[in-house]
Enzyme design. Sequence first.
Site, PDB file in Angstrom:
ATOM      1  N   SER A 294     -34.264  -9.235 -96.031  1.00 33.73           N
ATOM      2  CA  SER A 294     -34.821  -8.280 -94.514  1.00 33.73           C
ATOM      3  C   SER A 294     -34.298  -9.517 -93.446  1.00 33.73           C
ATOM      4  CB  SER A 294     -35.959  -7.832 -94.481  1.00 33.73           C
ATOM      5  OG  SER A 294     -36.523  -7.221 -94.925  1.00 33.73           O
TER       6      SER A 294
ATOM      7  N   LYS B  61     -31.294  -7.875 -91.984  1.00 30.84           N
ATOM      8  CA  LYS B  61     -31.090  -6.447 -90.655  1.00 30.84           C
ATOM      9  C   LYS B  61     -31.286  -6.201 -89.231  1.00 30.84           C
ATOM     10  CE  LYS B  61     -35.718  -4.405 -93.707  1.00 30.84           C
ATOM     11  NZ  LYS B  61     -36.923  -4.460 -93.831  1.00 30.84           N
TER      12      LYS B  61
ATOM     13  N   TYR C 105     -28.006  -0.015 -97.732  1.00 35.71           N
ATOM     14  CA  TYR C 105     -29.299  -1.358 -97.549  1.00 35.71           C
ATOM     15  C   TYR C 105     -29.277  -1.951 -98.367  1.00 35.71           C
ATOM     16  CZ  TYR C 105     -34.336  -2.091 -97.054  1.00 35.71           C
ATOM     17  OH  TYR C 105     -35.226  -3.116 -96.522  1.00 35.71           O
TER      18      TYR C 105
ATOM     19  N   TYR D 161     -43.668  -9.253 -90.047  1.00 38.55           N
ATOM     20  CA  TYR D 161     -44.103  -8.109 -90.554  1.00 38.55           C
ATOM     21  C   TYR D 161     -45.054  -8.055 -90.044  1.00 38.55           C
ATOM     22  CZ  TYR D 161     -40.873  -9.686 -94.631  1.00 38.55           C
ATOM     23  OH  TYR D 161     -39.880 -10.141 -95.431  1.00 38.55           O
TER      24      TYR D 161
ATOM     25  N   VAL E   2     -38.078 -11.350 -97.783  1.00 36.59           N
ATOM     26  CA  VAL E   2     -38.364 -11.699 -98.874  1.00 36.59           C
ATOM     27  C   VAL E   2     -37.833 -12.813 -99.671  1.00 36.59           C
ATOM     28  CG1 VAL E   2     -40.453 -10.298 -98.604  1.00 36.59           C
ATOM     29  CG2 VAL E   2     -38.140 -10.035-100.196  1.00 36.59           C
TER      30      VAL E   2
END
Length: 303
Positions: free
Chosen positions: A63, A66, A188, A239, A257
């Site tokens: 992530s 992103k 992605y 998160y 993660v």
Amino acid sequence: MEYQRILEEIHAALKDVPQKGMVASYIPELRKIDADRFGLYLLTLDKQEFGTGHFDTPFSIQSISKVLSLARALEFVGTDLWERVDVEPSGNPFNFLTLLELERGIPRNPFINAGALVVSDVLLSHFDNPKEDFLNYVRELAQDGSICYNEAVAASEKATGYRNAAAANLLKAFGNMHNKVEDVLDFYFYQCSLSMSCRQLATTFYMFANSGKNAGGKTFISPSQVKRINAVMLTCGFYDEAGEFAFEVGLPGKSGVGGGIVAVHPGKYCISTWAPGLNEKGNSLLGMQALEMFTTKTGYSIF
Ligand code: GLU
């Protein structure tokens, strides 16, 4: 400031603790990672480098990517992006779907999976070869042509990415995805499979501490875009534990993660950690503790 000594103290204090968290297992390929890996790396704005442990070993940044796709997309769509993605913390896990239905296909922020899928969609609309463009962009930011996708991780996530497929289909149903669902998912999964060491990660994020200029002095985004991206990192980067990270560490940052975390102190430094064991919220257990110790020992947080 004796940064090297401080990093070594933190590493020594944490490396043998019995509770190291659980390595992510929902992406089968990530299960193979040795939970004892632990690296810390610091890059100051005046380009001094300090590192301990496995700071030169590449890992799956997941992530964390992103933030980079968001920076790239903002170059093309500017503030129009915020019509398609909001900037509020979700208070829910990164792959939670209920809010997306309730809020009619507008993801809460660009760092939950649904938001990142919209950002991926933007990149697909702008490039003939989005995977190649994105990789080149990251290599240019880091000034490092050796950064690569990990094909095995991308394939592993593709084979098991049912929740991401569900989010992408919901976005499509609400008209917030312009390209084909399978093409957006493919991009992605590759984006998330980017493999970087702590050193490469902190170097790539240098521009977020340096008003949009990378370590080579080239401008990629404006100071105003840096302000906004850092704000989203601070409020949504961990998160449903973003409040805890701001409280304990006090820096904008992003976790993944794969067990990586990168954080920036604008005008001062970028710091990255890698420890694959995650806490119950999906953030690196030792990474969070290491960064809390770093900002406490140095006194350098944004607060
Ligand atoms: N590729 C991962 C997923 O979509 C990213 C999760 C993460 O690092 O938060 O599930």
